[in-house]
Design a protein around this motif. Structure first.
Motif, PDB file in Angstrom:
ATOM      1  N   SER A 202     -18.467  28.087  -4.069  1.00  0.00           N
ATOM      2  CA  SER A 202     -19.520  28.585  -3.187  1.00  0.00           C
ATOM      3  C   SER A 202     -20.409  27.414  -2.722  1.00  0.00           C
ATOM      4  CB  SER A 202     -20.325  29.628  -3.952  1.00  0.00           C
ATOM      5  OG  SER A 202     -21.550  29.807  -3.369  1.00  0.00           O
ATOM      6  N   ARG A 203     -20.702  26.482  -3.651  1.00  0.00           N
ATOM      7  CA  ARG A 203     -21.515  25.300  -3.260  1.00  0.00           C
ATOM      8  C   ARG A 203     -20.771  24.439  -2.243  1.00  0.00           C
ATOM      9  NH1 ARG A 203     -23.738  23.420  -9.096  1.00  0.00           N
ATOM     10  NH2 ARG A 203     -25.287  25.031  -9.366  1.00  0.00           N
ATOM     11  N   LEU A 204     -19.476  24.288  -2.503  1.00  0.00           N
ATOM     12  CA  LEU A 204     -18.651  23.502  -1.575  1.00  0.00           C
ATOM     13  C   LEU A 204     -18.676  24.135  -0.182  1.00  0.00           C
ATOM     14  CD1 LEU A 204     -16.834  21.013  -1.683  1.00  0.00           C
ATOM     15  CD2 LEU A 204     -14.930  22.485  -2.263  1.00  0.00           C
ATOM     16  N   HIS A 205     -18.583  25.461  -0.185  1.00  0.00           N
ATOM     17  CA  HIS A 205     -18.597  26.199   1.074  1.00  0.00           C
ATOM     18  C   HIS A 205     -19.904  25.948   1.830  1.00  0.00           C
ATOM     19  CE1 HIS A 205     -18.567  30.228   3.327  1.00  0.00           C
ATOM     20  NE2 HIS A 205     -17.835  29.351   3.974  1.00  0.00           N
ATOM     21  N   ASN A 206     -21.031  25.986   1.077  1.00  0.00           N
ATOM     22  CA  ASN A 206     -22.338  25.720   1.706  1.00  0.00           C
ATOM     23  C   ASN A 206     -22.413  24.293   2.232  1.00  0.00           C
ATOM     24  OD1 ASN A 206     -23.281  28.239   1.233  1.00  0.00           O
ATOM     25  ND2 ASN A 206     -24.240  27.740  -0.735  1.00  0.00           N
ATOM     26  N   GLY A 207     -21.850  23.358   1.425  1.00  0.00           N
ATOM     27  CA  GLY A 207     -21.840  21.946   1.843  1.00  0.00           C
ATOM     28  C   GLY A 207     -21.075  21.763   3.140  1.00  0.00           C
ATOM     29  N   VAL A 208     -19.916  22.410   3.258  1.00  0.00           N
ATOM     30  CA  VAL A 208     -19.102  22.299   4.476  1.00  0.00           C
ATOM     31  C   VAL A 208     -19.883  22.848   5.674  1.00  0.00           C
ATOM     32  CG1 VAL A 208     -16.991  23.142   5.613  1.00  0.00           C
ATOM     33  CG2 VAL A 208     -16.886  22.324   3.261  1.00  0.00           C
ATOM     34  N   LYS A 209     -20.631  23.924   5.436  1.00  0.00           N
ATOM     35  CA  LYS A 209     -21.422  24.506   6.541  1.00  0.00           C
ATOM     36  C   LYS A 209     -22.496  23.520   7.010  1.00  0.00           C
ATOM     37  CE  LYS A 209     -22.147  28.826   4.841  1.00  0.00           C
ATOM     38  NZ  LYS A 209     -22.584  30.169   4.730  1.00  0.00           N
ATOM     39  N   GLU A 210     -23.104  22.810   6.031  1.00  0.00           N
ATOM     40  CA  GLU A 210     -24.126  21.810   6.393  1.00  0.00           C
ATOM     41  C   GLU A 210     -23.515  20.697   7.235  1.00  0.00           C
ATOM     42  OE1 GLU A 210     -27.489  21.767   5.978  1.00  0.00           O
ATOM     43  OE2 GLU A 210     -27.074  23.831   5.352  1.00  0.00           O
ATOM     44  N   ILE A 211     -22.335  20.216   6.813  1.00  0.00           N
ATOM     45  CA  ILE A 211     -21.652  19.154   7.572  1.00  0.00           C
ATOM     46  C   ILE A 211     -21.372  19.641   8.996  1.00  0.00           C
ATOM     47  CG2 ILE A 211     -19.471  17.832   7.777  1.00  0.00           C
ATOM     48  CD1 ILE A 211     -20.942  16.663   5.511  1.00  0.00           C
ATOM     49  N   ALA A 212     -20.905  20.900   9.099  1.00  0.00           N
ATOM     50  CA  ALA A 212     -20.596  21.460  10.427  1.00  0.00           C
ATOM     51  C   ALA A 212     -21.840  21.465  11.304  1.00  0.00           C
ATOM     52  CB  ALA A 212     -20.029  22.867  10.281  1.00  0.00           C
ATOM     53  N   LYS A 213     -23.030  21.592  10.673  1.00  0.00           N
ATOM     54  CA  LYS A 213     -24.284  21.591  11.454  1.00  0.00           C
ATOM     55  C   LYS A 213     -24.756  20.177  11.778  1.00  0.00           C
ATOM     56  CE  LYS A 213     -26.428  24.835   8.738  1.00  0.00           C
ATOM     57  NZ  LYS A 213     -27.628  25.227   8.045  1.00  0.00           N
ATOM     58  N   GLY A 214     -24.049  19.181  11.221  1.00  0.00           N
ATOM     59  CA  GLY A 214     -24.435  17.791  11.494  1.00  0.00           C
ATOM     60  C   GLY A 214     -25.356  17.207  10.436  1.00  0.00           C
ATOM     61  N   ASN A 215     -25.567  17.942   9.347  1.00  0.00           N
ATOM     62  CA  ASN A 215     -26.399  17.404   8.263  1.00  0.00           C
ATOM     63  C   ASN A 215     -25.501  16.710   7.231  1.00  0.00           C
ATOM     64  OD1 ASN A 215     -28.122  16.881   6.192  1.00  0.00           O
ATOM     65  ND2 ASN A 215     -28.305  19.016   5.524  1.00  0.00           N
ATOM     66  N   TYR A 216     -25.489  15.370   7.281  1.00  0.00           N
ATOM     67  CA  TYR A 216     -24.588  14.618   6.393  1.00  0.00           C
ATOM     68  C   TYR A 216     -25.285  14.186   5.099  1.00  0.00           C
ATOM     69  CZ  TYR A 216     -22.134  14.276  10.845  1.00  0.00           C
ATOM     70  OH  TYR A 216     -21.523  14.576  12.018  1.00  0.00           O
ATOM     71  N   HIS A 217     -26.514  14.668   4.908  1.00  0.00           N
ATOM     72  CA  HIS A 217     -27.249  14.247   3.700  1.00  0.00           C
ATOM     73  C   HIS A 217     -26.834  15.051   2.463  1.00  0.00           C
ATOM     74  CE1 HIS A 217     -30.026  11.349   5.305  1.00  0.00           C
ATOM     75  NE2 HIS A 217     -30.204  12.110   6.353  1.00  0.00           N
ATOM     76  N   VAL A 218     -25.927  15.999   2.641  1.00  0.00           N
ATOM     77  CA  VAL A 218     -25.583  16.880   1.507  1.00  0.00           C
ATOM     78  C   VAL A 218     -24.892  16.139   0.374  1.00  0.00           C
ATOM     79  CG1 VAL A 218     -25.431  19.170   2.561  1.00  0.00           C
ATOM     80  CG2 VAL A 218     -23.542  17.548   2.835  1.00  0.00           C
ATOM     81  N   LYS A 219     -25.250  16.533  -0.831  1.00  0.00           N
ATOM     82  CA  LYS A 219     -24.554  16.033  -2.016  1.00  0.00           C
ATOM     83  C   LYS A 219     -24.493  17.203  -2.993  1.00  0.00           C
ATOM     84  CE  LYS A 219     -24.337  12.204  -5.237  1.00  0.00           C
ATOM     85  NZ  LYS A 219     -24.349  12.784  -6.554  1.00  0.00           N
ATOM     86  N   ILE A 220     -23.286  17.516  -3.416  1.00  0.00           N
ATOM     87  CA  ILE A 220     -23.140  18.678  -4.306  1.00  0.00           C
ATOM     88  C   ILE A 220     -23.077  18.202  -5.756  1.00  0.00           C
ATOM     89  CG2 ILE A 220     -21.672  20.660  -4.873  1.00  0.00           C
ATOM     90  CD1 ILE A 220     -20.622  20.478  -1.971  1.00  0.00           C
ATOM     91  N   ASP A 221     -24.022  18.722  -6.562  1.00  0.00           N
ATOM     92  CA  ASP A 221     -23.992  18.390  -8.001  1.00  0.00           C
ATOM     93  C   ASP A 221     -23.018  19.331  -8.691  1.00  0.00           C
ATOM     94  OD1 ASP A 221     -25.899  16.403  -7.827  1.00  0.00           O
ATOM     95  OD2 ASP A 221     -27.508  17.894  -7.763  1.00  0.00           O
ATOM     96  N   HIS A 222     -22.315  18.806  -9.656  1.00  0.00           N
ATOM     97  CA  HIS A 222     -21.416  19.686 -10.406  1.00  0.00           C
ATOM     98  C   HIS A 222     -21.150  19.099 -11.787  1.00  0.00           C
ATOM     99  CE1 HIS A 222     -17.663  17.283 -10.351  1.00  0.00           C
ATOM    100  NE2 HIS A 222     -18.262  16.707  -9.317  1.00  0.00           N
ATOM    101  N   THR A 223     -20.667  19.942 -12.663  1.00  0.00           N
ATOM    102  CA  THR A 223     -20.305  19.463 -14.015  1.00  0.00           C
ATOM    103  C   THR A 223     -18.885  19.919 -14.337  1.00  0.00           C
ATOM    104  OG1 THR A 223     -21.391  21.423 -14.849  1.00  0.00           O
ATOM    105  CG2 THR A 223     -22.629  19.352 -15.035  1.00  0.00           C
ATOM    106  N   THR A 224     -18.129  20.234 -13.291  1.00  0.00           N
ATOM    107  CA  THR A 224     -16.760  20.728 -13.502  1.00  0.00           C
ATOM    108  C   THR A 224     -15.768  19.566 -13.485  1.00  0.00           C
ATOM    109  OG1 THR A 224     -17.132  21.435 -11.244  1.00  0.00           O
ATOM    110  CG2 THR A 224     -16.504  23.157 -12.804  1.00  0.00           C
ATOM    111  N   PHE A 225     -14.956  19.499 -14.510  1.00  0.00           N
ATOM    112  CA  PHE A 225     -13.962  18.424 -14.569  1.00  0.00           C
ATOM    113  C   PHE A 225     -12.558  18.994 -14.402  1.00  0.00           C
ATOM    114  CE2 PHE A 225     -17.700  16.937 -16.772  1.00  0.00           C
ATOM    115  CZ  PHE A 225     -17.940  15.777 -16.062  1.00  0.00           C
TER     116      PHE A 225
END
Ligand code: ADP
Length: 299
Positions: free
Chosen positions: A10-33
């Motif tokens: 879901s976070r990845l999905h939100n991140g992709v939406k931000e990129i599509a809007k032209g906001n490249y400042h996104v960084k997704i935090d995660h603890t999944t290995f």
């Protein structure tokens, strides 16, 4: 399952939406290995690269706008002057042959200036786009500099100006260079000493020496010197210390930026030291090579 898969996706999905809007400042935090964690790392890398490219693009556009504004301003001034003098001649304001001669002289000077500005701009843009072709050849520096300095010495002596050249190199080092372009660098630097130096009283001291793998040519003048707070800016394109005064001296503000680019294309550099009221010393440094032969290269 929710923590390891659904939330990160879901976070990845939100991140992709931000990129599509032209906001490249996104960084997704995660603890999944797991694979999704790797995917998020790749996403973060991609966003960081897009952000860097965006910053570069913005800087390039800013530079471009400033360049266009500078060119327009620098061309407008002489063209307006030419127009004004032609109008005066046309309107019959100029009555004596002496005055007409004077006006024509100013028109000629302004056309020469425009020509020079266009030549400098052409060269500068070729360098900027890495499209300038160099005819590199490996040469012995002693003979090359001897010939070149003899030319300048002749010119200086003809004008009654001081000129001293000392060759302090011990052996005839080989340097790979494009003779025409290096001549141009030296011509720009010496030309500045003449332009800004004391008229009739200029004295140049030029020294060739070797230091730390470089052949150095130090060109020392007894001109006005360069203020400490301005010295780092003189290699910027269109920068002049005194833009009003330099207009009369056919100054385009491009000479040293061209010299810097040309030296960089040779793997060399140009440095300056200066003492206000005493003079400036420009040092051109070219890497010493041991290779023979010639090869054209594009920079
Ligand atoms: P231009 O001479 O066409 O203005 P340059 O890029 O060659 O442009 O030089 C930038 C500025 O640096 C000049 O306008 C001048 O103010 C200063 N400058 C360059 N060389 C010297 C020098 N030898 N002595 C004093 N000032 C200098």
């Amino acid at each position: 399952m929710e923590k390891r898969i659904f939330i990160p996706i879901s976070r990845l999905h939100n991140g992709v939406k931000e990129i599509a809007k032209g906001n490249y400042h996104v960084k997704i935090d995660h603890t999944t290995f797991n694979e999704i964690g790797f995917l998020i790392d790749s996403f973060n890398d991609m966003a960081a690269k897009l952000q860097r490219n965006e910053t570069l693009k913005q800087e390039y556009e800013e530079n471009w706008k400033t360049l266009i504004a500078n060119i327009s301003h620098d061309l407008k001034t002489p063209i307006t002057a030419i127009g004004g003098y032609i109008d005066a001649i046309h309107d019959g304001v100029v009555t004596s042959p002496e005055k007409l001669d004077q006006y024509l002289h100013v028109i000629k000077k302004n056309t020469l200036y425009i020509n020079r500005l266009i030549d400098d701009l052409f060269l500068f843009s070729k360098l900027d786009m890495h499209q300038l072709e160099f005819q590199m050849e490996s040469i012995g520096i002693k003979a090359f500099m001897d010939d070149l300095m003899a030319e300048f010495r002749f010119e200086f002596e003809e004008r009654g100006l001081g000129f001293q050249y000392t060759d302090d190199t011990d052996v005839n080092y080989k340097v790979t260079l494009d003779g025409k372009r290096i001549y141009q660098v030296i011509h720009n630097v010496i030309g500045n000493s003449v332009k800004y130096g004391p008229p009739g009283n200029l004295c140049l001291k030029i020294r060739l020496y070797q230091k730390a793998g470089f052949i150095c040519l130090a060109i020392q003048d007894n001109g006005p010197g360069i203020p400490e707070d301005k010295i780092t800016r003189i290699f910027d394109r269109f920068y002049r210390i005194d833009s009003e005064r330099t207009k009369d001296l056919m100054s385009t503000g491009l000479g040293l930026s061209i010299a810097k680019e040309l030296m960089a294309a040779h793997g060399g550099k140009i440095q300056v030291t200066s003492v206000l009221g005493e003079g400036s010393c420009f040092t051109l440094m070219l890497p010493i090579s041991s290779e023979e032969g010639s090869a054209p290269c594009i920079f």
